[in-house]
Scaffold this motif. Sequence first.
Motif, short mmCIF file in Angstrom:
data_model
loop_
_atom_site.label_atom_id
_atom_site.label_comp_id
_atom_site.label_asym_id
_atom_site.label_seq_id
_atom_site.Cartn_x
_atom_site.Cartn_y
_atom_site.Cartn_z
N UNK A 23 -9.67 -9.81 15.47
CA UNK A 23 -9.28 -8.40 15.59
C UNK A 23 -7.80 -8.22 15.20
N UNK A 24 -6.95 -9.09 15.71
CA UNK A 24 -5.52 -8.98 15.40
C UNK A 24 -5.25 -9.29 13.94
N UNK A 25 -6.07 -10.19 13.35
CA UNK A 25 -5.91 -10.50 11.93
C UNK A 25 -6.18 -9.23 11.10
N UNK A 26 -7.30 -8.58 11.39
CA UNK A 26 -7.67 -7.35 10.65
C UNK A 26 -6.56 -6.31 10.81
N UNK A 27 -6.12 -6.16 12.05
CA UNK A 27 -5.08 -5.16 12.32
C UNK A 27 -3.79 -5.51 11.56
N UNK A 28 -3.46 -6.79 11.50
CA UNK A 28 -2.19 -7.18 10.85
C UNK A 28 -2.23 -6.92 9.34
N UNK A 29 -3.40 -7.10 8.72
CA UNK A 29 -3.50 -6.83 7.28
C UNK A 29 -3.30 -5.32 7.04
N UNK A 30 -4.00 -4.53 7.82
CA UNK A 30 -3.91 -3.07 7.62
C UNK A 30 -2.49 -2.57 7.91
N UNK A 31 -1.88 -3.16 8.96
CA UNK A 31 -0.52 -2.76 9.33
C UNK A 31 0.46 -3.09 8.21
N UNK A 32 0.30 -4.29 7.63
CA UNK A 32 1.21 -4.69 6.54
C UNK A 32 1.10 -3.71 5.37
N UNK A 33 -0.13 -3.33 5.04
CA UNK A 33 -0.30 -2.40 3.90
C UNK A 33 0.35 -1.05 4.21
N UNK A 34 0.08 -0.51 5.39
CA UNK A 34 0.66 0.79 5.73
C UNK A 34 2.19 0.72 5.80
N UNK A 35 2.70 -0.38 6.36
CA UNK A 35 4.16 -0.53 6.46
C UNK A 35 4.80 -0.63 5.08
N UNK A 36 4.13 -1.38 4.19
CA UNK A 36 4.65 -1.53 2.82
C UNK A 36 4.72 -0.16 2.13
N UNK A 37 3.67 0.61 2.28
CA UNK A 37 3.61 1.93 1.64
C UNK A 37 4.76 2.82 2.14
N UNK A 38 5.00 2.74 3.46
CA UNK A 38 6.05 3.58 4.06
C UNK A 38 7.44 3.09 3.62
N UNK A 39 7.66 1.78 3.78
CA UNK A 39 8.99 1.22 3.47
C UNK A 39 9.37 1.44 2.00
N UNK A 40 8.42 1.22 1.12
CA UNK A 40 8.70 1.32 -0.31
C UNK A 40 8.51 2.73 -0.86
N UNK A 41 8.13 3.64 0.02
CA UNK A 41 7.88 5.05 -0.38
C UNK A 41 6.97 5.10 -1.61
N UNK A 42 5.80 4.50 -1.49
CA UNK A 42 4.91 4.41 -2.64
C UNK A 42 4.22 5.74 -2.97
N UNK A 43 4.01 6.56 -1.93
CA UNK A 43 3.31 7.83 -2.19
C UNK A 43 4.09 9.02 -1.64
N UNK A 44 3.94 10.14 -2.34
CA UNK A 44 4.51 11.42 -1.89
C UNK A 44 3.36 12.26 -1.34
N UNK A 45 3.68 13.23 -0.48
CA UNK A 45 2.57 14.03 0.10
C UNK A 45 1.72 14.75 -0.94
#
Length: 305
Positions: A23-45
Motif C-alpha cells: 500500500x505504501x509503495x503504491x502511495x509513494x509512486x503516486x505521491x512522487x508523480x504528483x510532487x514532481x508535477x507541482x515542483x516542476x510546474x509541469x501543467x497550468x490550470x
Amino acid sequence: MYCKCGKEGFYLRRHSGEILCKKCFIRSIEKTIHKTIKREKLFEPNDKIMIALSGGKDSLTLLYVLSKRKYGSEIFAVTIDEGVSGYREEGISIAKKMVEKLGIKHYIFTFKEFYGYSLEELYELAFSKKIGLLGCTFCGILRRRLLNEAALKLGATKVATGHNLDDEAQTVFINLIRGDVSRLIRLGIKPLKYREGFIPRVKPLRYIPEKEIAIYAYLMGFPLYERECPYVRASLRDEIRDILNQIENRHPGTKFAMIRTVDKLTQLLKDKICEIKYCIKCGSPSGKDICRTCQILSMLGICKN
Ligand code: SF4
Ligand code: ZN
C-alpha cells in the motif's frame, strides 16, 4: 523487514534504504508523480493535456495517475499506430480498455495515414533500397513527429509522455558518448524554451525507476503487453541499459545522480546553447537545418517537401 506503517515490507528501495509495504509503495509512486508535477510546474490550470498512450506500463501508469487529479482543463490520450501486425493491436486494445475504464477521450493516429506507409512498409522499402535502418531509433523519430502533429491538430497545449528514470539515464549516456551537448542539456523534464510549432513535452515519471513502474503496474492489475515488436533490434541503448543496470546494482542511486548532474548542467548552460532552428524542408522546429524526420524520408525517397 517492516514498512514505516508497521505492516510487513515487500520492497526495499535500495537507493534510499526505505522498506515499503504494498500500500505504501503504491502511495509513494503516486505521491512522487504528483510532487514532481507541482515542483516542476509541469501543467497550468488551462492546459489541454495530451497523454501519449502506447499501452505499455509507463503510459498506463501516467494516464491512470493523472486521471486521479484535476490537471489542466482537459486530458485526452493519443495512441500512435505504427503499423506492425501481430504486435501493435495488443497495445491499442490495452489502451482502449484503459481509456474506456477511466472515461478519457482517445484518438488513434497511424503512420499509414500520415506518412503514406506503415512501419512494416517503410522497412520493406528500406530493405529494397539496401538502407540499414536502426529499429527503434528510426521508428521513434517518426512517432515523435506524428505525436506533435496530433497535438497540434487536437489543440493540445502540453504532451505528457511516460519516460522514466531509466529511459532518461540511458539517453544521458548516449548523448555523452556521442558528444551531443546540445541534446544533453535539452533533455530536461520540460522544454527549456517554447518553440513555435512544437507542443511542449513533459515527463512526469522522470524520477521513477523503470522497475518501480513495472511493480506499480503489476500491483494495480494493469494489463501488460505479452508480445515483442519484431523490429526491436539490439541497439546502443540496449547495451547501455545493461551497463547502467550493472552499475546501479553495485552503486544504488547512480541513475538518479546522472539525471541530477544533467539538470545542473542544463541550468548552467541553458542560455548558451539553445539555438532555435526550423527545418528548411518542412518548417518544423529542429536542432539542425534538416530535421531528422525529413532526413529519414529523403533517404527512403518519400519526402513530400
Ligand atoms: Fe517502433 Fe521499436 Fe516500438 Fe517497434 S518497439 S514499434 S520499432 S519503437
Ligand atoms: Zn523537416
